[in-house]
Design a protein around this motif. Structure first.
Motif, PDB file in Angstrom:
ATOM      1  N   GLU A  59       0.849  -1.187   0.000  1.00  0.00           N
ATOM      2  CA  GLU A  59       0.000   0.000   0.000  1.00  0.00           C
ATOM      3  C   GLU A  59       0.893   1.248   0.000  1.00  0.00           C
ATOM      4  N   ASP A  60       0.324   2.371  -0.413  1.00  0.00           N
ATOM      5  CA  ASP A  60       1.080   3.617  -0.498  1.00  0.00           C
ATOM      6  C   ASP A  60       1.354   4.138   0.913  1.00  0.00           C
ATOM      7  N   GLY A  79      -8.535  -4.480  -0.942  1.00  0.00           N
ATOM      8  CA  GLY A  79      -8.917  -3.164  -1.439  1.00  0.00           C
ATOM      9  C   GLY A  79     -10.396  -2.965  -1.179  1.00  0.00           C
ATOM     10  N   ARG A 103      -5.730   4.357  -4.797  1.00  0.00           N
ATOM     11  CA  ARG A 103      -4.475   3.643  -4.556  1.00  0.00           C
ATOM     12  C   ARG A 103      -3.353   4.594  -4.123  1.00  0.00           C
ATOM     13  N   HIS A 104      -3.306   5.799  -4.714  1.00  0.00           N
ATOM     14  CA  HIS A 104      -2.240   6.749  -4.394  1.00  0.00           C
ATOM     15  C   HIS A 104      -2.828   8.149  -4.207  1.00  0.00           C
ATOM     16  N   PRO A 110      -6.172   0.968   0.051  1.00  0.00           N
ATOM     17  CA  PRO A 110      -6.023  -0.229  -0.785  1.00  0.00           C
ATOM     18  C   PRO A 110      -4.580  -0.733  -0.783  1.00  0.00           C
ATOM     19  N   GLU A 128      -2.184  -4.728  -1.666  1.00  0.00           N
ATOM     20  CA  GLU A 128      -2.138  -5.949  -2.477  1.00  0.00           C
ATOM     21  C   GLU A 128      -3.120  -7.000  -1.980  1.00  0.00           C
TER      22      GLU A 128
END
Length: 133
Positions: free
Chosen positions: A17-18, A57, A83-84, A52, A54
């Motif tokens: 994750e970010d 999510g 995601r980012h 979110p 791997e």
């Protein structure tokens, strides 16, 4: 019984994750605990951010009302993060927090639990904007 007007939580997707999201969330959660003063509010607002990753999510996008935990007088509002972050993760989280409060106010009015804004939650969100860890 006085309640904390605003709580911040997160569900992290795991894996890659970010980290900008998780670092900003950790900072905001810590600040919220330091500045949150229990008060006489109609209900606590718990905003849960879904980060979110791997492994997991969110299955929704945007902001939605989660559930009202009557025993704890707590409304859960869920925020699915992209995601980012687009730029500044902290600023984006705070903007989404404002939207979550607006969504909670609409829910509170429909359920006849509110006659006006969630002033204490709005004040806490404003204080978070000015707080530096």
């Amino acid at each position: 019984m006085p309640l904390s007007p605003l709580s911040l939580k997160s569900i992290i997707g795991g894996g890659l994750e970010d980290k900008r999201w998780t670092a900003a969330l950790d900072s905001l959660r810590g600040a919220a605990q330091k500045i949150g003063t229990p008060s006489d509010v109609p209900f606590n607002l718990t905003v849960t951010y879904f980060v979110p990753g791997e492994i997991y999510g969110p299955t929704f996008s945007g902001i939605r009302i989660g559930s009202f935990l009557e025993d704890f007088r707590s409304l859960v509002v869920q925020v699915a993060l992209p995601r980012h972050p687009e730029a500044d993760a902290r600023a984006e989280l705070l903007d989404l927090l404002d939207e979550a409060i607006t969504r909670a106010e609409g829910w509170g009015r429909r359920k006849k639990l509110l006659s006006g804004p969630l002033e204490a939650a709005r004040r806490a969100a404003s204080d978070l904007r000015g707080y530096s860890a």
